[in-house]
Motif scaffolding. Structure first.
Motif, PDB file in Angstrom:
ATOM      1  N   PRO A  14       0.974  -1.405   0.067  1.00 41.41           N
ATOM      2  CA  PRO A  14      -0.012   0.024  -0.017  1.00 41.41           C
ATOM      3  C   PRO A  14       0.755   1.240  -0.117  1.00 41.41           C
ATOM      4  O   PRO A  14       2.347   1.064   0.298  1.00 41.41           O
ATOM      5  CB  PRO A  14      -0.793  -0.079   1.207  1.00 41.41           C
ATOM      6  N   VAL A  15       0.245   2.460  -0.511  1.00 40.17           N
ATOM      7  CA  VAL A  15       0.999   3.676  -0.370  1.00 40.17           C
ATOM      8  C   VAL A  15       1.252   3.944   0.820  1.00 40.17           C
ATOM      9  O   VAL A  15       0.685   3.850   1.982  1.00 40.17           O
ATOM     10  CB  VAL A  15      -0.060   4.835  -1.075  1.00 40.17           C
ATOM     11  N   GLY A  16       2.705   4.408   1.062  1.00 35.72           N
ATOM     12  CA  GLY A  16       2.952   4.848   2.727  1.00 35.72           C
ATOM     13  C   GLY A  16       3.435   3.915   3.236  1.00 35.72           C
ATOM     14  O   GLY A  16       4.283   4.126   4.252  1.00 35.72           O
ATOM     15  N   SER A  17       3.635   2.595   2.871  1.00 33.55           N
ATOM     16  CA  SER A  17       4.276   1.541   3.448  1.00 33.55           C
ATOM     17  C   SER A  17       5.845   1.378   3.208  1.00 33.55           C
ATOM     18  O   SER A  17       6.236   2.005   2.038  1.00 33.55           O
ATOM     19  CB  SER A  17       3.561   0.068   3.196  1.00 33.55           C
ATOM     20  N   PRO A  18       6.558   0.855   3.875  1.00 35.07           N
ATOM     21  CA  PRO A  18       8.008   0.854   3.523  1.00 35.07           C
ATOM     22  C   PRO A  18       8.331  -0.255   2.704  1.00 35.07           C
ATOM     23  O   PRO A  18       7.365  -1.100   2.461  1.00 35.07           O
ATOM     24  CB  PRO A  18       8.736   0.404   4.988  1.00 35.07           C
ATOM     25  N   LEU A  19       9.534  -0.294   2.173  1.00 33.99           N
ATOM     26  CA  LEU A  19       9.938  -1.296   1.278  1.00 33.99           C
ATOM     27  C   LEU A  19      11.421  -1.719   1.564  1.00 33.99           C
ATOM     28  O   LEU A  19      12.187  -0.774   1.805  1.00 33.99           O
ATOM     29  CB  LEU A  19       9.970  -0.788  -0.265  1.00 33.99           C
ATOM     30  N   SER A  20      11.674  -2.970   1.260  1.00 38.29           N
ATOM     31  CA  SER A  20      12.853  -3.533   1.264  1.00 38.29           C
ATOM     32  C   SER A  20      12.898  -4.708   0.396  1.00 38.29           C
ATOM     33  O   SER A  20      12.508  -5.503   0.484  1.00 38.29           O
ATOM     34  CB  SER A  20      13.165  -3.839   2.451  1.00 38.29           C
ATOM     35  N   LEU A  21      13.723  -4.332  -0.697  1.00 38.10           N
ATOM     36  CA  LEU A  21      14.139  -5.482  -1.793  1.00 38.10           C
ATOM     37  C   LEU A  21      15.594  -5.986  -1.582  1.00 38.10           C
ATOM     38  O   LEU A  21      16.511  -5.081  -1.370  1.00 38.10           O
ATOM     39  CB  LEU A  21      13.809  -5.056  -3.171  1.00 38.10           C
ATOM     40  N   GLU A  22      15.905  -7.158  -1.805  1.00 40.65           N
ATOM     41  CA  GLU A  22      17.325  -7.640  -1.543  1.00 40.65           C
ATOM     42  C   GLU A  22      17.694  -8.355  -2.620  1.00 40.65           C
ATOM     43  O   GLU A  22      16.857  -9.048  -3.605  1.00 40.65           O
ATOM     44  CB  GLU A  22      17.282  -8.459  -0.174  1.00 40.65           C
ATOM     45  N   CYS A  23      19.298  -8.186  -2.803  1.00 39.06           N
ATOM     46  CA  CYS A  23      19.630  -8.701  -4.007  1.00 39.06           C
ATOM     47  C   CYS A  23      21.328  -9.226  -3.534  1.00 39.06           C
ATOM     48  O   CYS A  23      21.816  -8.649  -2.749  1.00 39.06           O
ATOM     49  CB  CYS A  23      19.928  -7.805  -4.953  1.00 39.06           C
ATOM     50  N   THR A  24      21.422 -10.519  -3.718  1.00 35.78           N
ATOM     51  CA  THR A  24      22.841 -10.962  -3.556  1.00 35.78           C
ATOM     52  C   THR A  24      23.618 -11.711  -4.573  1.00 35.78           C
ATOM     53  O   THR A  24      22.659 -12.356  -5.482  1.00 35.78           O
ATOM     54  CB  THR A  24      22.803 -12.162  -2.099  1.00 35.78           C
ATOM     55  N   VAL A  25      24.644 -11.747  -4.583  1.00 32.79           N
ATOM     56  CA  VAL A  25      25.477 -12.193  -5.522  1.00 32.79           C
ATOM     57  C   VAL A  25      26.419 -13.192  -5.194  1.00 32.79           C
ATOM     58  O   VAL A  25      27.007 -13.061  -4.000  1.00 32.79           O
ATOM     59  CB  VAL A  25      26.477 -11.083  -6.325  1.00 32.79           C
ATOM     60  N   GLU A  26      26.496 -14.388  -5.793  1.00 30.30           N
ATOM     61  CA  GLU A  26      27.126 -15.672  -5.367  1.00 30.30           C
ATOM     62  C   GLU A  26      28.422 -15.763  -6.318  1.00 30.30           C
ATOM     63  O   GLU A  26      28.157 -15.692  -7.311  1.00 30.30           O
ATOM     64  CB  GLU A  26      26.473 -16.917  -5.009  1.00 30.30           C
ATOM     65  N   GLY A  27      29.615 -16.230  -5.943  1.00 23.04           N
ATOM     66  CA  GLY A  27      30.648 -16.798  -6.860  1.00 23.04           C
ATOM     67  C   GLY A  27      31.674 -15.749  -7.230  1.00 23.04           C
ATOM     68  O   GLY A  27      32.238 -16.150  -8.191  1.00 23.04           O
ATOM     69  N   THR A  28      31.528 -14.806  -6.862  1.00 25.07           N
ATOM     70  CA  THR A  28      32.581 -13.574  -6.999  1.00 25.07           C
ATOM     71  C   THR A  28      32.758 -12.765  -5.974  1.00 25.07           C
ATOM     72  O   THR A  28      32.045 -12.741  -4.835  1.00 25.07           O
ATOM     73  CB  THR A  28      31.991 -12.661  -8.409  1.00 25.07           C
ATOM     74  N   SER A  29      33.584 -11.913  -5.921  1.00 23.27           N
ATOM     75  CA  SER A  29      34.112 -10.997  -4.964  1.00 23.27           C
ATOM     76  C   SER A  29      34.002  -9.335  -5.584  1.00 23.27           C
ATOM     77  O   SER A  29      34.669  -9.181  -6.439  1.00 23.27           O
ATOM     78  CB  SER A  29      34.997 -11.207  -4.031  1.00 23.27           C
ATOM     79  N   ASN A  30      33.988  -8.434  -4.728  1.00 23.02           N
ATOM     80  CA  ASN A  30      33.929  -7.051  -5.006  1.00 23.02           C
ATOM     81  C   ASN A  30      33.162  -6.757  -6.311  1.00 23.02           C
ATOM     82  O   ASN A  30      33.804  -6.121  -7.135  1.00 23.02           O
ATOM     83  CB  ASN A  30      35.301  -6.532  -4.909  1.00 23.02           C
ATOM     84  N   PRO A  31      32.031  -7.190  -6.453  1.00 20.22           N
ATOM     85  CA  PRO A  31      31.327  -6.855  -7.624  1.00 20.22           C
ATOM     86  C   PRO A  31      30.820  -5.456  -7.712  1.00 20.22           C
ATOM     87  O   PRO A  31      30.672  -4.993  -6.562  1.00 20.22           O
ATOM     88  CB  PRO A  31      29.994  -8.018  -7.793  1.00 20.22           C
ATOM     89  N   ASN A  32      30.712  -4.957  -8.748  1.00 19.15           N
ATOM     90  CA  ASN A  32      29.855  -3.631  -9.057  1.00 19.15           C
ATOM     91  C   ASN A  32      28.293  -4.165  -9.151  1.00 19.15           C
ATOM     92  O   ASN A  32      27.988  -5.181  -9.514  1.00 19.15           O
ATOM     93  CB  ASN A  32      29.932  -2.920 -10.203  1.00 19.15           C
ATOM     94  N   LEU A  33      27.660  -3.246  -8.199  1.00 18.33           N
ATOM     95  CA  LEU A  33      26.184  -3.805  -8.104  1.00 18.33           C
ATOM     96  C   LEU A  33      25.282  -2.651  -8.569  1.00 18.33           C
ATOM     97  O   LEU A  33      25.532  -1.423  -8.432  1.00 18.33           O
ATOM     98  CB  LEU A  33      25.778  -4.117  -6.656  1.00 18.33           C
ATOM     99  N   TYR A  34      24.096  -2.896  -9.223  1.00 20.46           N
ATOM    100  CA  TYR A  34      23.197  -1.922  -9.722  1.00 20.46           C
ATOM    101  C   TYR A  34      21.798  -2.304  -9.250  1.00 20.46           C
ATOM    102  O   TYR A  34      21.294  -3.396  -9.140  1.00 20.46           O
ATOM    103  CB  TYR A  34      23.374  -1.846 -11.144  1.00 20.46           C
ATOM    104  N   TRP A  35      20.983  -1.142  -9.398  1.00 20.32           N
ATOM    105  CA  TRP A  35      19.604  -1.272  -9.309  1.00 20.32           C
ATOM    106  C   TRP A  35      18.886  -0.513 -10.523  1.00 20.32           C
ATOM    107  O   TRP A  35      19.135   0.737 -10.591  1.00 20.32           O
ATOM    108  CB  TRP A  35      18.938  -0.709  -7.990  1.00 20.32           C
TER     109      TRP A  35
END
Lengths: 113, 115
Positions: A14-35
């Protein structure tokens, strides 16, 4: 091999509610990450990118924020969702070297009601 | 970054070669051409990229003109699963700020493979 995980796949909030979307990467280190966000019938819009832990760059002013608490974890958040936040949210990664393709997750379909 | 122009849509018969055009007339010498595709409700999938030489991988071939102002993605034997939106993007070599990439995705081109 490297894999990228995004969750949830779909979300209705609903409008006004908080949001949390999660993303994880496996198999590599120090990646660049994007949304990225994709509105219906439109191209992808870059929202945030990160070249390291705690380093976040914002591309457009908006109601959203991003954080990178761990090397391979990228979180997209909002304190209060707006109707205009509805869309298809995609997380992506690539290596820090040039000529490295972006690899996308399967996305989260967010509907704000 | 240079802009790209693609036709909005294209049809192809199953089993035939699909030739997907892209114009990037303002491309500069250090910009790569990248191709991605997006099947409905999924994240974009990387296909191939090149700078000035033609490239081939298990998915497709990329033909870049000598002046680099246009390119063609070739799917040699299109299948129904190749139906998707295809994005042609140009990208600066080395990226910006430590390798991060501000890829600009346009609306792409919808390829429909018909049985």
């Amino acid at each position: 091999s490297q894999t990228i995980h995004q969750w949830p796949a779909t979300l209705v909030q609903p409008v006004g509610s908080p949001l949390s979307l999660e993303c994880t990467v496996e198999g590599t280190s120090n990646p660049n990450l994007y949304w990225y966000r994709q509105a219906a019938g439109r191209g992808l819009q870059l929202l945030f990118y990160s070249v390291g832990i705690g380093q976040i760059s914002s591309e457009v002013p908006q109601n959203l924020s991003a954080s990178r608490p761990q090397d391979r974890q990228f979180i997209l958040s909002s304190k209060k969702l707006l109707l205009s936040d509805s869309g298809f949210y995609l997380c992506a990664w690539n290596r820090g070297s040039y000529n490295s393709p972006l690899h996308f997750g399967n996305g989260t379909r967010l509907t704000v009601t | 970054d240079a802009k790209t122009t693609q036709p909005p849509s294209m049809d192809c018969a199953e089993g035939r070669a699909a030739n997907l055009p892209c114009n990037h007339s303002t491309i500069s010498g250090n910009e790569y051409v990248y191709w991605y595709r997006q099947i409905h409700s999924q994240g974009p999938q990387y296909i191939i990229h090149g700078l000035k030489n033609n490239e081939t991988n298990e998915m497709a071939s990329l033909i870049i003109t000598e002046d680099r102002k246009s390119s063609t993605l070739i799917l040699p034997h299109a299948t129904l699963r190749d139906t998707a939106v295809y994005y042609c993007i140009v990208r600066v070599k080395g990226g910006t700020q430590g390798g991060s990439e501000k890829l600009v995705f346009g609306k792409g081109m919808k390829l429909t493979v018909n049985p």
